[in-house]
Design a protein around this motif. Structure first.
Motif, short mmCIF file in Angstrom:
data_model
loop_
_atom_site.label_atom_id
_atom_site.label_comp_id
_atom_site.label_asym_id
_atom_site.label_seq_id
_atom_site.Cartn_x
_atom_site.Cartn_y
_atom_site.Cartn_z
N GLU A 29 0.96 -1.39 0.05
CA GLU A 29 0.00 0.06 -0.05
C GLU A 29 0.80 1.44 0.02
O GLU A 29 0.62 2.30 -0.64
CB GLU A 29 -0.76 0.00 1.28
N LEU A 30 1.87 1.17 0.88
CA LEU A 30 2.80 2.39 0.87
C LEU A 30 3.48 2.52 -0.56
O LEU A 30 3.95 3.78 -0.95
CB LEU A 30 3.94 2.29 1.99
N GLU A 31 3.92 1.63 -1.13
CA GLU A 31 4.65 1.61 -2.52
C GLU A 31 3.70 2.17 -3.45
O GLU A 31 4.39 3.08 -4.27
CB GLU A 31 4.97 0.17 -2.99
N LYS A 32 2.11 2.05 -3.48
CA LYS A 32 1.62 2.80 -4.20
C LYS A 32 1.38 4.18 -4.20
O LYS A 32 1.36 5.14 -5.00
CB LYS A 32 -0.07 2.41 -4.10
N ASP A 33 1.45 4.86 -2.80
CA ASP A 33 1.46 5.96 -2.44
C ASP A 33 2.05 6.19 -0.70
O ASP A 33 1.48 5.90 -0.02
CB ASP A 33 0.14 6.75 -2.48
N GLY A 34 3.25 6.73 -0.68
CA GLY A 34 4.08 6.79 0.67
C GLY A 34 3.27 7.92 1.52
O GLY A 34 3.65 7.77 2.57
N ARG A 35 2.43 8.69 0.71
CA ARG A 35 1.81 9.59 1.46
C ARG A 35 0.35 9.25 2.15
O ARG A 35 -0.34 9.95 2.63
CB ARG A 35 1.60 11.10 0.80
N MET A 36 0.04 8.01 1.57
CA MET A 36 -1.32 7.61 2.17
C MET A 36 -1.56 7.56 3.51
O MET A 36 -0.55 7.24 4.30
CB MET A 36 -1.53 6.02 1.65
N ALA A 37 -2.69 8.04 3.97
CA ALA A 37 -2.80 8.08 5.16
C ALA A 37 -2.99 6.46 5.88
O ALA A 37 -3.54 5.67 5.44
CB ALA A 37 -4.24 8.75 5.59
N PHE A 38 -2.51 6.46 7.18
CA PHE A 38 -2.60 5.18 7.75
C PHE A 38 -3.88 4.58 7.85
O PHE A 38 -4.40 3.52 7.64
CB PHE A 38 -1.93 4.93 9.17
N SER A 39 -4.85 5.56 8.26
CA SER A 39 -6.36 4.88 8.34
C SER A 39 -6.76 4.49 6.87
O SER A 39 -7.66 3.66 6.93
CB SER A 39 -7.35 6.38 8.52
N SER A 40 -6.47 5.08 5.80
CA SER A 40 -6.57 4.63 4.44
C SER A 40 -6.04 3.17 4.25
O SER A 40 -6.73 2.15 3.61
CB SER A 40 -6.21 5.43 3.29
N ILE A 41 -4.92 3.08 4.92
CA ILE A 41 -4.36 1.72 4.53
C ILE A 41 -5.08 0.87 5.36
O ILE A 41 -5.46 -0.50 4.89
CB ILE A 41 -2.84 1.75 4.88
N ALA A 42 -5.43 1.16 6.60
CA ALA A 42 -6.32 0.23 7.32
C ALA A 42 -7.53 -0.23 6.76
O ALA A 42 -8.00 -1.27 6.71
CB ALA A 42 -6.70 0.79 8.81
#
Length: 150
Positions: free
Chosen positions: A14-27
């Motif tokens: 998920e972080l490789e897609k977008d390192g700025r992604m909010a942790f809540s979005s990853i969750a």
């Protein structure tokens, strides 16, 4: 015990897609708790699996049009730690590796133009005591760069 489990791998992807992604979005994407994402990322950073989350600068977009891969032959390999510390002081050197073969160290240099590259090589690197010779290959462009596949 394996260092990474399926949740860690999914979080990294998920972080490789977008390192700025909010942790809540990853969750939400992974259907796990926000706390779990925070804990896992913090643990992977502490263990050195993730070297941090930082921007990837596209050098050519900010005026650095030249790059080289340069092998360094040292007078004495035992001087490598001192020489590495001196190389760290040159901001245009972005990578440094221990290698086998004809060289002791292999570095990547980013420069604005050929004159800037010449100054880095002749005025900065050649001035470091213990470096016997350099051998550079000019980079003509990056075909691809990626992380190891998980």
């Amino acid at each position: 015990m394996e260092l990474l489990d399926e949740f860690d791998i999914s979080i990294i992807k998920e972080l490789e897609k977008d390192g700025r992604m909010a942790f809540s979005s990853i969750a939400a994407n992974l259907k796990i708790s926000n706390t779990m994402v925070h804990q896992r990322i913090n643990r992977m950073i502490e263990q050195g699996v993730i070297g941090g989350i930082k921007p990837i600068i596209q050098e050519k977009k900010i005026g650095y049009d030249w790059a080289s891969f340069t092998g360094l032959t040292l007078n004495k390999d035992s001087d490598s730690e001192r020489i590495i510390e001196a190389l760290k002081e040159i901001p245009e050197i972005t990578e440094c590796y221990y290698v086998t073969g004809s060289f002791t160290l292999y570095i990547k240099i980013i420069a604005k133009n050929h004159e800037h590259m010449r100054r880095i090589l002749y005025e900065k690197i050649d001035g470091i005591p213990g470096i016997d010779k350099t051998d550079s290959i000019v980079e003509l462009g990056c075909a691809f760069k990626r992380n190891i596949s998980l």
